[in-house]
Design an enzyme around this catalytic site. Sequence first.
Site, PDB file in Angstrom:
ATOM      1  N   GLU A 157      41.335  45.033  54.750  1.00  0.00           N
ATOM      2  CA  GLU A 157      42.582  45.512  54.145  1.00  0.00           C
ATOM      3  C   GLU A 157      43.018  46.881  54.667  1.00  0.00           C
ATOM      4  OE1 GLU A 157      40.091  44.159  52.509  1.00  0.00           O
ATOM      5  OE2 GLU A 157      40.843  42.569  51.189  1.00  0.00           O
ATOM      6  N   PHE A 204      35.989  40.829  36.368  1.00  0.00           N
ATOM      7  CA  PHE A 204      35.633  40.606  37.765  1.00  0.00           C
ATOM      8  C   PHE A 204      36.752  41.104  38.681  1.00  0.00           C
ATOM      9  CE2 PHE A 204      35.586  37.706  41.516  1.00  0.00           C
ATOM     10  CZ  PHE A 204      34.442  38.239  42.101  1.00  0.00           C
ATOM     11  N   GLN A 205      36.384  41.897  39.650  1.00  0.00           N
ATOM     12  CA  GLN A 205      37.318  42.484  40.618  1.00  0.00           C
ATOM     13  C   GLN A 205      38.431  43.296  39.959  1.00  0.00           C
ATOM     14  OE1 GLN A 205      38.337  39.362  43.514  1.00  0.00           O
ATOM     15  NE2 GLN A 205      36.488  39.980  44.621  1.00  0.00           N
ATOM     16  N   LYS A 246      47.689  39.194  37.456  1.00  0.00           N
ATOM     17  CA  LYS A 246      47.803  37.795  37.876  1.00  0.00           C
ATOM     18  C   LYS A 246      48.697  36.974  36.944  1.00  0.00           C
ATOM     19  CE  LYS A 246      45.149  33.940  39.648  1.00  0.00           C
ATOM     20  NZ  LYS A 246      43.822  33.397  39.965  1.00  0.00           N
ATOM     21  N   MET A 252      34.401  65.017  69.300  1.00  0.00           N
ATOM     22  CA  MET A 252      34.977  66.186  68.640  1.00  0.00           C
ATOM     23  C   MET A 252      33.939  66.862  67.745  1.00  0.00           C
ATOM     24  SD  MET A 252      37.517  68.100  68.550  1.00  0.00           S
ATOM     25  CE  MET A 252      39.185  67.524  68.847  1.00  0.00           C
TER      26      MET A 252
END
Lengths: 578, 164
Positions: free
Chosen positions: A51, A113-114, A163, A485
């Site tokens: 993502e 959940f999630q 949802k 760097m």
Amino acid sequence: MEHLSGGEIVIRALKDAGVKHVWGYPGGAALHIYDALYRQEDVEHLLVRHEQAAVHAADGFSRSTGEVGTALVTSGPGATNAITGIATAYMDSIPLVVISGQVPKAKIGQDAFQETDMVGVSRPIVKHSFLVTRAEDIAETIAKAYYIASTGRPGPVVVDIPKDVTEPSYKVPYEWPSSVKMRSYQPTNKGHRGQVKRAVKSLLSAKQPVIYSGGGVILDDASEQLVKLAQRLNYPVTNTLMGLGAYPATDRQFIGMLGMHGTFEANTAMHEADVIFAVGARFDDRVTNDLNKFCPNATIIHIDVDPTSISKNINAHIPVVGTCTSVLNEMLSIADELATEPDTKAIDAWWAKIDQWRADKGIYTASRYEPSSGDVIKPQDVIKVLYKETKGDAFITSDVGQHQMFAAQYYLFDKPRRWINSGGLGTMGFGLPAAMGVQLAHPEAQVACVTGEGSIQMCIQELSTCSQYNLPVKIISLNNSALGMVRQWQDMNYSSRYSQSLYEDSLPDFVALAEAYGHVGIKVTRYEDLEEKMRECFALKDRVVFMDIVVDKSEHVYPMQIPGGSMGDLYLNKAEKN
Amino acid sequence: MKRIISILLENESGALSRVVGLFAQRGYNIDTLTVAPTDDDTLSRLTLTTQGDDQMAEQIVKQLHKLIDTIKVVDLTVGSHIERELMLVKLKASDPEIRAELKSCVEIFRGHVVDVTASTYTVQLTGDSDKLDAFIDAVREIGIMEVVRSGVSGISRGDKFLRV
Ligand SMILES: Cc1ncc(C[n+]2csc(CCOP(=O)(O)OP(=O)(O)O)c2C)c(N)n1
Ligand SMILES: [Mg+2]
């Protein structure tokens, strides 16, 4: 009136907002939306492999076009994976809309959940966020999200949708709002006329002026106005890392990038300036060096669309709040009315000084590093060859590190929106997914990602996305076998104790890796092969090519501001200080 | 210097957390914070106090204004204004002598005893923060059991007002 489910409304609203491409990754809480996506052809979805990359790709798309980029992720891990991308866009003021699925309303707060409080987690790194609680509100919220993201000082907006709000069986009337009005959000566009006039007068009376322009000029598409004003005045122009390309780098009046790794002439001119005209720039700490020693003789004129940027780090004597385009246009017309000309004698003398600095210590007038030869390839030379091979007209995305600074210094950008890098957050892993976004927006253009063997491994999985959607980006990896760097700082400040900046012998075979993804890999170890291999790379128009170029490990980025000093206090190379 | 900043805010979920979050994020302190809906229940009025010089106050005001949900922001300290805070104090008061002393003290501060038991007085006081501080100092020796302060509410004097 048409009746649609929440999920269908999300997609329809995107279409009505003018969105053609969404970068994303599905998951439970977003599945109703994904199902609605499946049943239409107006909005194309591109499936990334992580993502973070979805957001960077939407970001690259936006930076290269000026349009709002869009990403779609699921709740929980999908949302948190997007966070680095959102923070990257926030720091550079890039307009994005990120839609995240959320657990059903009834489960919010239950540690479901999630479940992650996305509005809470993203709060400090968004321009604004919404939690949508009713299907009836989706269209208006999405309209507001695009409006907020793209107006004023742009930035990312999160729209979190539980949802149940996208439930397929619950249909509500759909209407796309014809316009958005918000009583609490009315960004200022036009500058205060009196202030603009003062700015013009001060600018015209300058004897040692510098025009210091930043990313705001690019975001507001004000490059044309900037060039007009600068050329009319014959004043020197420096660009920030974010502003490169706003003024053509190959023009005589361009004195290079300023700041930590800016040119000697740009930093010294700033330090000695009597008037600094800052436009769409924010006096970032990577520009100013020690604030107490900053440009002691300068009157500061500062134009910015965001009032909080003005007098935040450096006090502005003449502040103007407004968009770069409208204020610069107004300045041009006021300059016409006033019919006053700059002090040509003083300006000529100023140019004589600057040209001398340029000749003596500039990075373009003579080589400031040992030449490449045999198996020693200087990273700077890779950028020069890349520049030559692409005729200076490619879109260059970058990751973060020495390679980024070499690209910023040695690829001379003559057009805005060609240099695409994470300047504010400095996100390793940005380059490749951003390049995908750029390539999608500009299918015919040459798109190269300048990266290091460290950074590229942070989003390397996107090589697979490039295959799926035929995004033939060119990866120019400057392989110095180190977090270069970091190692440079360890050389300079920690007596070369390379704590965790080396990989021992663990680097992958990048050519084989590229091939495993179905792409072309080219390894370059000798300088005499560089040009030819680079040509070979860009001749493969329809292929992703991974150039693994072994560069000199010991090279440092110079000039470099001396910490705690003024803008003009610089290391010019390993031996020479100014 | 103490600053009293007044904000007119959309009365929406998340709006308050953005204000509070901004202070944490930018490293400013909040000394007191009060918030409630106004006569128009789509709007909240928020007053907060913080410390800062002029430059810092200007940044705070600008940053607050930048939040999408804020409609108006003023630094009340810049002009003449009225500042009020409500305080409830529960005091130990079983000894009759102390009860008398407390009563006169409450009177001097124009407070009210709003609840009484055999061993306690609960006092209500309004005023600016300095006055409430002074009362606490005056009764500290006697025995404070509990102090509840509302935080500052403020409004500008004269014709100026904060409205949509
Ligand atoms: C996500 C992330 N982690 C850590 C850093 C700190 N950092 C800045 S540059 C750098 C090294 C980059 O190495 P490489 O990509 O090989 O580029 P080089 O400097 O060698 O050209 C690191 C670790 C960062 N900018 N981003
Ligand atoms: Mg490296």
